[in-house]
Write a protein that holds these residues in place. Structure first.
Motif, PDB file in Angstrom:
ATOM      1  N   ARG A  14      -8.206   2.427 -30.000  1.00  0.00           N
ATOM      2  CA  ARG A  14      -7.636   3.763 -29.766  1.00  0.00           C
ATOM      3  C   ARG A  14      -7.716   4.599 -31.037  1.00  0.00           C
ATOM      4  O   ARG A  14      -8.033   5.782 -30.993  1.00  0.00           O
ATOM      5  N   LEU A  17     -11.210   5.851 -31.524  1.00  0.00           N
ATOM      6  CA  LEU A  17     -11.470   6.985 -30.633  1.00  0.00           C
ATOM      7  C   LEU A  17     -10.832   8.260 -31.177  1.00  0.00           C
ATOM      8  O   LEU A  17     -11.436   9.337 -31.117  1.00  0.00           O
ATOM      9  N   GLU A  18      -9.633   8.154 -31.725  1.00  0.00           N
ATOM     10  CA  GLU A  18      -8.973   9.320 -32.319  1.00  0.00           C
ATOM     11  C   GLU A  18      -9.781   9.859 -33.504  1.00  0.00           C
ATOM     12  O   GLU A  18      -9.865  11.067 -33.700  1.00  0.00           O
ATOM     13  N   LYS A  21     -12.660  11.929 -32.053  1.00  0.00           N
ATOM     14  CA  LYS A  21     -12.375  12.920 -31.011  1.00  0.00           C
ATOM     15  C   LYS A  21     -12.791  14.342 -31.341  1.00  0.00           C
ATOM     16  O   LYS A  21     -13.014  15.142 -30.462  1.00  0.00           O
ATOM     17  N   ASP A  22     -12.909  14.690 -32.589  1.00  0.00           N
ATOM     18  CA  ASP A  22     -13.256  16.059 -32.971  1.00  0.00           C
ATOM     19  C   ASP A  22     -14.763  16.279 -33.070  1.00  0.00           C
ATOM     20  O   ASP A  22     -15.205  17.224 -33.708  1.00  0.00           O
ATOM     21  N   LEU A  54     -17.589   4.512 -23.998  1.00  0.00           N
ATOM     22  CA  LEU A  54     -16.714   5.492 -24.651  1.00  0.00           C
ATOM     23  C   LEU A  54     -17.287   6.052 -25.944  1.00  0.00           C
ATOM     24  O   LEU A  54     -16.891   7.130 -26.382  1.00  0.00           O
ATOM     25  N   LEU A  68     -18.103  10.001 -29.987  1.00  0.00           N
ATOM     26  CA  LEU A  68     -17.329   9.869 -28.758  1.00  0.00           C
ATOM     27  C   LEU A  68     -18.133  10.345 -27.557  1.00  0.00           C
ATOM     28  O   LEU A  68     -18.839  11.339 -27.622  1.00  0.00           O
ATOM     29  N   PRO A  70     -16.938  11.496 -24.014  1.00  0.00           N
ATOM     30  CA  PRO A  70     -15.717  11.744 -23.255  1.00  0.00           C
ATOM     31  C   PRO A  70     -15.835  11.546 -21.738  1.00  0.00           C
ATOM     32  O   PRO A  70     -14.818  11.363 -21.062  1.00  0.00           O
ATOM     33  N   PHE A  73     -13.825   8.910 -19.610  1.00  0.00           N
ATOM     34  CA  PHE A  73     -12.381   9.086 -19.488  1.00  0.00           C
ATOM     35  C   PHE A  73     -12.003   9.777 -18.176  1.00  0.00           C
ATOM     36  O   PHE A  73     -10.869   9.691 -17.735  1.00  0.00           O
TER      37      PHE A  73
END
Length: 123
Positions: A14, A17-18, A21-22, A54, A68, A70, A73
Motif C-alpha cells: 500500500r 502504491l501511495e 500515486k502522483d 497495479l 501506477l 489505476p 482499482f
C-alpha cells in the motif's frame, strides 16, 4: 478483484502504491530506500503489484522503473462503494454546513456603523 485486494492487503505494498500515486516513476532502488526491509523483499512486493496489474514496469537501460496502473482499482472501488455512506448523509451534512454558515453570518456585523453603534451601546 481478488488479486487486487490481495495485493493491497500488505501495508508495504500500500505504501508503494501511495509513493506512485502522483504519476511518479520510481526505480526498485528508489522504492527500497524508503523501507527498512531488504531490497529482495521490496522486489518481491513489486512483483506482486506487477502481477496483480497495479503497477507496470518499464525497462530503461539496466533499470526497471515502476508506475501506477489505476485501472485495476475500478472493480474493487465499485464493489467497495456499496459499503459507503448511507444515502441521506450527504444531504444532512450539506444542511449542517448551510446552517453553520447562516449562523455565522447572523452573528457578524454587516457594516462598520452597526459595529460602532454596538460598541457605543455597551459603553
Amino acid at each position: 478483484m481478488d488479486e487486487v485486494a490481495g495485493a493491497i492487503a500488505d501495508p508495504v505494498r500500500r505504501r508503494i502504491l501511495e509513493m506512485l500515486k502522483d504519476g511518479r516513476r520510481l526505480s526498485a532502488g528508489e522504492v527500497a530506500e524508503r523501507f527498512a526491509i531488504s531490497r529482495p523483499a521490496v522486489s518481491r512486493h513489486l512483483r506482486v503489484l506487477r502481477q496483480s496489474g497495479l503497477v507496470r514496469a518499464e525497462l530503461i537501460g539496466r533499470q526497471r522503473f515502476y508506475a501506477l496502473e489505476p485501472e485495476p482499482f475500478g472493480e474493487l472501488i465499485t464493489w467497495l462503494a456499496q459499503f459507503g455512506r448511507p444515502s441521506g448523509w450527504e444531504h444532512r451534512l450539506d444542511a449542517l454546513e448551510t446552517e453553520v454558515y447562516r449562523t455565522r453570518r447572523e452573528r457578524r456585523p454587516t457594516t462598520e456603523t452597526e459595529s460602532s453603534s454596538r460598541e457605543e451601546e455597551t459603553a
